[in-house]
Structure formats: structure tokens, C-alpha cells
Design a protein around this motif. Structure first.
Motif, mmCIF file in Angstrom:
data_model
loop_
_atom_site.group_PDB
_atom_site.id
_atom_site.type_symbol
_atom_site.label_atom_id
_atom_site.label_comp_id
_atom_site.label_asym_id
_atom_site.label_seq_id
_atom_site.Cartn_x
_atom_site.Cartn_y
_atom_site.Cartn_z
ATOM 1 N N LEU A 144 -3.496 -1.077 -7.223
ATOM 2 C CA LEU A 144 -3.532 -2.484 -7.602
ATOM 3 C C LEU A 144 -4.747 -2.773 -8.470
ATOM 4 O O LEU A 144 -5.713 -2.016 -8.505
ATOM 5 C CB LEU A 144 -3.522 -3.388 -6.365
ATOM 6 C CG LEU A 144 -4.682 -3.343 -5.363
ATOM 7 C CD1 LEU A 144 -5.942 -4.043 -5.854
ATOM 8 C CD2 LEU A 144 -4.254 -3.941 -4.025
ATOM 9 N N SER A 153 -8.031 -5.869 -2.714
ATOM 10 C CA SER A 153 -8.211 -6.845 -3.795
ATOM 11 C C SER A 153 -9.685 -7.228 -3.910
ATOM 12 O O SER A 153 -10.204 -7.403 -5.020
ATOM 13 C CB SER A 153 -7.343 -8.081 -3.554
ATOM 14 O OG SER A 153 -7.774 -8.814 -2.416
ATOM 15 N N ILE A 205 0.312 -5.071 -8.697
ATOM 16 C CA ILE A 205 0.553 -3.851 -7.928
ATOM 17 C C ILE A 205 1.607 -3.003 -8.624
ATOM 18 O O ILE A 205 2.618 -3.524 -9.099
ATOM 19 C CB ILE A 205 1.034 -4.206 -6.500
ATOM 20 C CG1 ILE A 205 -0.009 -5.085 -5.787
ATOM 21 C CG2 ILE A 205 1.332 -2.951 -5.691
ATOM 22 C CD1 ILE A 205 0.499 -5.693 -4.492
ATOM 23 N N ILE A 224 -3.983 -5.322 1.296
ATOM 24 C CA ILE A 224 -4.232 -5.983 0.014
ATOM 25 C C ILE A 224 -5.480 -6.848 0.097
ATOM 26 O O ILE A 224 -6.180 -7.035 -0.907
ATOM 27 C CB ILE A 224 -3.000 -6.808 -0.405
ATOM 28 C CG1 ILE A 224 -1.817 -5.871 -0.697
ATOM 29 C CG2 ILE A 224 -3.296 -7.674 -1.620
ATOM 30 C CD1 ILE A 224 -0.508 -6.588 -0.918
ATOM 31 N N THR A 259 -3.310 -10.572 -8.166
ATOM 32 C CA THR A 259 -3.312 -9.143 -7.881
ATOM 33 C C THR A 259 -2.026 -8.519 -8.402
ATOM 34 O O THR A 259 -0.924 -8.981 -8.067
ATOM 35 C CB THR A 259 -3.431 -8.882 -6.366
ATOM 36 O OG1 THR A 259 -4.661 -9.441 -5.884
ATOM 37 C CG2 THR A 259 -3.404 -7.395 -6.063
#
Length: 471
Positions: A260, A417, A301, A413, A299
């Protein structure tokens, strides 16, 4: 009580933050080691699911209420650090003619609960920092765990939860309720039926103006959620957005997220709000001068098969609520916000065709329990669908629909992130919590095969459409 359970709980100690000390886990070695696959695992049937609910602040009372409607359950213990909240939750049970549960309170109440009570399911509704430790303790105590989002705040915590679930063969379900919302379930079934062709891109989000709530003295206990907005700078709440679209794209069951990139704005409001409030009330002085996470996090991915997902987070800006829920495939398209729509070309289908699609592709679960769920409540009914389905799976020995790998990969995440934002939006790899099993894992069954026999309290009737109702 078995020896392992007693020894573990005896050694569990609380720090000032009320978290427990756990053995260190070599996650790199664990990730490479063969293990039991919890995907598709059917635990032994439980006729009456004995439940303990921990955390009775923002989400817990609603959970107690919803669970009290489900037949084949017994809420045997209630716990919160505040005794008055436990007393209020007891009234939810007694008002329905159900017996009181055992009460636990104080900073160490939940540890005492796990020592003393024999439970089948621990339902966790506490602040985020306690989620992973409590899930792990519950599973080691011999219970399945169901936990509000996220399942962990670090990659290590996510791996720890996976490891203990596999070792104990106890389910650890992150309670991602948005996977059970009506349009999300419709599009999941349509994706499974190939109506969108090959899904190549999807978008999800949690865009919800919580500025006032995060600064409210009557909101989150000890202002814990505001403090999380200081500690972390990234997508703090990705699972509502990623969960439904990840299931539509068969993440962890045919594909996996590989890496990501996260980009985030500066904070344009939270610091200002802290200063404004502190000028009128010294209570807020400690929040002045802090570095808050930015307004909007985006974000991106990539998956193993070359597909993309976008997840956004903004809980500060004054704008309409949205989870996006957008699916783009080689044959069709769907989006939920700002208006539900499905397209198989340049234009959205008309209302009558959309209605026909809903009638044809709404999953059996929703057709069976949907109207009932709306009556019971919980975000329009999706919370009750989630709870009922979990209990029905446990009672019938069926695999659950959000095994531990879902909670771990979606929750990861959060820290990943933050890492990407801190590195000026550099690429960050996403761990494969299934350890390669995603290649053979099959998408979960959307039918009620083998289940669907869990009733509803206080009275169950069934109309000609086989739809349950409370009367």
C-alpha cells in the motif's frame, strides 16, 4: 478449568493502561511456519452460547440488547471498568424477562471474569488498545472472541491474534458490521454470481464528521478516541471501508493485498478546536499544541493479481457521511454513496431494474432475517444480522464468515498506513496473514445451508415468505 487456562490467567497482570503482558512472539518465524488454517474451520456445535460482554460504553449496551433477542444464547457476564454501566446493562436483560448476568467492574474486572466464568463467546466492545490483549486472553481461556474494530493496532498485535486463534482453534471474529449492510450484501452476491465480470478496482471509506464527538466530555471514556487521533497519523479506521470491498474481491480467498501507499493531508481542524475549547474550559488545555492526524487519508492498495483498492478516512471535515463502497468490473459497476446505483454500461439502471436486481440477488441470509433485523436495530439492522449470523454459525458448527485473517489483514492497514505517511508516502508491504492459504481458501458460503434454525426472542413468528419477525 484446565491447567493451561488457569496458569495463563494467573500470570495475566494489568499495567496502568489496563493491558496485559503477553509472551513475545517471533512473528517472522511464525509467518513462515506451517499452521492450522482457521479459514473454513467449523468449531464444535454449541447448543446454548454462553456470552460475556466486556465494555459497556458506546457500543456495549447495544450489543447486549441485540444479543438478548437471539435464542440459544445466555449472557452470563457483563463487565466494564465503571460499575454503574454494568448496572444499566443488567436492566436491558431484566426488562426482557431474562436473568441478570454476573457483574464485573474495575480496571481488572475482565481478567477476573475470565478466571471465574465458563463462557463460549467473549464479546469485546472496549477502547481499541485493549482489543488484541482481550481477544488473546479470551481464546486462551477457552472461548471464541468477537471484537469491535479494529482487531489490533500494530502488525505484531495482528500476528499475535492470528497465532493464538490457530493454536487454540478458537474463532476470533472482528465485528465488521458493514459487511452485513443490505447493499453491500447485495453487491457481494452479485459479484459472486459474476454480474460485474472480473472486479479490477474497488473503493471504500469511513467519512464521518466526528469532530464534536471526539471532543465531547460525554463521548468516549477518558477521551480515549481523541487521544488515538494524537498517537497515530494515518487511516485510523479502515475496516468499514475495506471489509465489504475486500470480500467482494475475494481477498484472502483467491487473491491477497500485497502493498500500500498512503497520503494524508495536514490537520486543519482538530488543533484549532482544541485551542477554541481550552480558551473556555481548562479541561481541554492538555490537548492544546498536540500534533493531530490529518483530515483526509487516502490509502491505495495493490493485490497479488494486479487489482487495486482505495480506502479513505476523514472524521473531521464537515461533509456528508460516506463509506463509498464502489465496485468496478469488466462487465459492471456499483456504488452506494451518494446514491445506490448499479450500471452495466455508461448509465445506471433505472429504478425498476434496480428493484428487480435486489429481488433476485439479495442473499438468502438477508431475505431470511433482514426485516427482523431492521426492527431490532443497530445501524439500520446490519448489526443484528451480523450478531445473529455469528450465533447461528456457532450453534450449528458452521465456519464463520469473518475468520481471524480478515480482521488481521483489514486492521493492519492502520499501522501500515501510518508507516507509509511517516515515510512520505513510500510503499509498505502488507503481510500475508494466511501464509499462502489464500491460494486455496474458498469464499464463504452466502446461503443458510446447515443453519438458519436460530430463533428470535421474545416470540418468533414466520410469514409465508419465511421471514422472521418479533412480536
Amino acid at each position: 478449568m484446565d491447567t493451561n487456562r488457569r496458569d495463563f490467567l494467573k500470570k495475566a497482570t494489568l499495567l496502568s493502561s489496563a493491558t496485559i503482558t503477553l509472551p513475545a512472539i517471533n512473528n517472522a518465524a511464525f509467518a513462515a511456519a506451517p499452521s492450522f488454517n482457521m479459514w473454513g474451520f467449523a468449531a464444535p456445535k454449541i447448543d446454548t452460547v454462553r456470552i460475556a460482554v466486556i465494555g459497556l460504553g458506546m457500543r456495549g449496551p447495544g450489543a447486549v440488547d441485540r444479543l438478548s433477542y437471539i435464542d440459544g444464547t445466555e449472557i452470563v457476564a457483563l463487565c466494564d471498568r465503571h460499575a454503574d454501566r454494568v448496572a444499566k446493562a443488567q436492566k436491558i436483560l431484566t426488562s426482557k424477562g431474562l436473568k441478570e448476568a454476573k457483574s464485573y467492574s474495575g480496571e481488572e474486572g475482565w481478567v477476573q471474569l475470565l478466571k471465574e466464568e465458563e463462557v463460549d463467546l467473549v464479546y469485546i466492545c472496549t477502547p481499541w488498545e485493549f482489543h488484541a490483549p482481550m481477544c488473546i486472553a479470551a481464546m486462551k481461556a477457552g472461548a471464541h472472541a468477537a471484537c469491535e474494530v479494529p482487531i489490533g493496532l500494530s502488525v505484531k498485535e495482528c500476528w499475535d491474534v492470528v497465532k493464538v486463534s490457530e493454536q487454540t482453534k478458537k474463532h476470533c471474529m472482528m465485528l465488521e458490521n458493514c459487511c452485513y449492510d443490505f447493499f453491500e450484501m447485495l453487491t457481494l452476491n452479485m459479484a459472486r454470481q459474476g454480474m460485474f465480470g472480473e472486479l479490477v478496482h474497488a473503493e471504500g471509506a469511513y467519512i464521518h464528521d466526528l469532530l464534536d464527538l471526539n471532543f465531547s466530555k460525554k463521548g468516549y471514556d477518558k477521551m480515549w478516541r481523541l487521544r488515538e487521533n494524537i498517537k497515530m497519523n494515518g487511516n485510523l479506521y479502515p475496516t468499514h471501508g475495506i471489509g465489504p470491498i475486500a470480500q467482494c474481491m475475494n481477498i484472502n480467498s483467491g487473491d491477497r493485498m500485497t502493498h500500500l501507499v498512503a497520503m494524508q493531508t495536514a490537520d486543519f481542524q482538530m488543533g484549532d478546536r482544541a485551542r477554541e475549547l481550552a480558551a473556555e474550559d481548562s479541561f481541554f488545555q492538555e490537548f492544546v499544541g498536540k500534533k493531530y492526524r490529518g483530515n483526509m487519508d487516502t490509502t491505495l492498495i495493490k493485490t497479488e493479481k494486479g487489482k487495486t483498492l482505495m480506502v479513505q478516512h476523514d472524521v473531521t471535515s464537515p461533509r456528508p457521511y460516506s463509506r463509498l463502497h464502489l465496485l468496478s468490473g469488466t462487465k459492471g459497476f456499483a456504488q452506494k454513496y451518494p446514491k445506490e446505483g448499479i450500471a452495466f454500461g455508461h448509465s445506471f439502471v433505472k429504478e425498476d431494474e434496480l428493484k428487480s436486481l435486489k429481488e433476485k440477488y439479495t442473499p438468502e441470509l438477508v431475505k431470511f432475517i433482514g426485516e427482523q433485523a431492521k426492527q431490532v436495530g443497530g445501524h439500520g439492522g446490519m448489526d443484528f444480522i451480523m450478531d445473529w449470523r455469528l450465533i447461528d454459525c456457532l450453534r450449528n458448527g458452521l465456519p464463520i464468515e469473518q475468520p481471524v485473517y480478515e480482521g488481521a489483514s483489514w486492521s493492519a492497514i492502520v499501522p501500515l498506513s501510518c508507516e507509509s505517511v511517516a515515510k512520505n508516502s513510500k510503499t509498505v508491504n502488507i503481510p500475508d496473514f494466511t501464509k499462502g492459504a489464500w491460494k486455496t481458501n474458498q469464499p464463504h458460503d452466502l446461503s443458510l445451508k446447515g443453519g438458519g434454525n436460530t430463533g428470535i426472542r421474545p416470540k418468533v413468528t414466520q410469514n409465508k415468505n419465511n421471514q422472521l419477525h418479533v412480536e
